[in-house]
Design an enzyme around this catalytic site. Sequence first.
Site, PDB file in Angstrom:
ATOM      1  N   PRO A   9       0.793  -1.231   0.000  1.00  0.00           N
ATOM      2  CA  PRO A   9       0.000   0.000   0.000  1.00  0.00           C
ATOM      3  C   PRO A   9       0.831   1.291   0.000  1.00  0.00           C
ATOM      4  CG  PRO A   9      -0.106  -1.088   2.138  1.00  0.00           C
ATOM      5  CD  PRO A   9       0.541  -2.055   1.192  1.00  0.00           C
ATOM      6  N   ASN A  10       0.313   2.235  -0.763  1.00  0.00           N
ATOM      7  CA  ASN A  10       0.850   3.603  -0.842  1.00  0.00           C
ATOM      8  C   ASN A  10       2.152   3.730  -1.626  1.00  0.00           C
ATOM      9  OD1 ASN A  10      -1.268   4.802   0.791  1.00  0.00           O
ATOM     10  ND2 ASN A  10      -0.352   3.693   2.497  1.00  0.00           N
ATOM     11  N   ARG A  17       4.395  11.049  -2.250  1.00  0.00           N
ATOM     12  CA  ARG A  17       4.296  10.703  -0.845  1.00  0.00           C
ATOM     13  C   ARG A  17       5.607  11.006  -0.099  1.00  0.00           C
ATOM     14  NH1 ARG A  17       4.706   4.379   1.125  1.00  0.00           N
ATOM     15  NH2 ARG A  17       4.150   4.981   3.228  1.00  0.00           N
ATOM     16  N   TYR A  22      10.998   9.079   1.155  1.00  0.00           N
ATOM     17  CA  TYR A  22      11.043   8.079   0.080  1.00  0.00           C
ATOM     18  C   TYR A  22      11.679   8.593  -1.211  1.00  0.00           C
ATOM     19  CZ  TYR A  22       7.906   5.689   3.264  1.00  0.00           C
ATOM     20  OH  TYR A  22       7.385   5.090   4.378  1.00  0.00           O
ATOM     21  N   ASN A  73       7.986  -5.685  -1.019  1.00  0.00           N
ATOM     22  CA  ASN A  73       7.943  -4.576  -0.068  1.00  0.00           C
ATOM     23  C   ASN A  73       6.479  -4.492   0.385  1.00  0.00           C
ATOM     24  OD1 ASN A  73       7.843  -2.234   1.376  1.00  0.00           O
ATOM     25  ND2 ASN A  73       8.970  -0.993  -0.113  1.00  0.00           N
ATOM     26  N   ALA A  76       3.228  -0.819   4.721  1.00  0.00           N
ATOM     27  CA  ALA A  76       2.715  -0.784   6.099  1.00  0.00           C
ATOM     28  C   ALA A  76       2.286  -2.166   6.595  1.00  0.00           C
ATOM     29  CB  ALA A  76       1.539   0.188   6.182  1.00  0.00           C
ATOM     30  N   GLU A  97      12.793  -9.348   1.338  1.00  0.00           N
ATOM     31  CA  GLU A  97      12.011  -8.190   1.791  1.00  0.00           C
ATOM     32  C   GLU A  97      12.812  -6.916   1.517  1.00  0.00           C
ATOM     33  OE1 GLU A  97      11.961  -8.078   6.058  1.00  0.00           O
ATOM     34  OE2 GLU A  97      10.279  -6.686   6.151  1.00  0.00           O
ATOM     35  N   HIS A  99      12.784  -2.560   1.868  1.00  0.00           N
ATOM     36  CA  HIS A  99      12.204  -1.291   2.311  1.00  0.00           C
ATOM     37  C   HIS A  99      13.049  -0.153   1.760  1.00  0.00           C
ATOM     38  CE1 HIS A  99       9.376  -3.296   4.802  1.00  0.00           C
ATOM     39  NE2 HIS A  99      10.346  -4.050   5.264  1.00  0.00           N
ATOM     40  N   ARG A 106      13.443   4.647  12.205  1.00  0.00           N
ATOM     41  CA  ARG A 106      12.167   5.379  12.246  1.00  0.00           C
ATOM     42  C   ARG A 106      11.381   4.986  13.511  1.00  0.00           C
ATOM     43  NH1 ARG A 106       9.379   4.985   6.546  1.00  0.00           N
ATOM     44  NH2 ARG A 106       8.131   6.642   7.486  1.00  0.00           N
TER      45      ARG A 106
END
Length: 143
Positions: A9-10, A17, A22, A73, A76, A97, A99, A106
């Site tokens: 998502p996103n 964003r 990012y 990825n 969230a 995975e 990111h 964070r």
Amino acid sequence: MRILVINGPNLNMLGIREPEVYGKSTFQDLLSLLDRVAAEEDIEIEQYQSNHEGCLVDKIQEAYGKFDGIVINPAAYTHTSVAILDALKAVDLPAVEVHISDVDSREPFRQISYAGLACKKTIKGLGFEGYRQAILFLKNALQ
Ligand code: DQA
């Protein structure tokens, strides 16, 4: 060799964003970059993005018998989704995975990864380069 690249998502909002987190490159830039990497490395890739947890689970299940590995990825859903973890375990394909941001530096809730428990490797904080490294890792592991 066939690799499925999944974005959660996103991530379709990349470029718009939170550019301070990012970067300014767009989601289309990411898709084009990975298509180029695949062509250079002589790998077939399919790219998939969804904002919906169940669609991501369906796509992982569909990879069974069709793909040799998964780059994911989960965005969230990384930090919440036992369903994505279970889907990755169910198909039992080698997965990496990724990111874009350095999740470790964070908020504390971003430091938990369910999906990562089913992945051979996690690459974080390298921007789009992380996806390229994930594809190369799978290519090497699968050869
Ligand atoms: C992300 C990190 C996640 O915590 C966040 O929810 C995202 C993107 C990353 O690529 O850095 O949507 O997965």
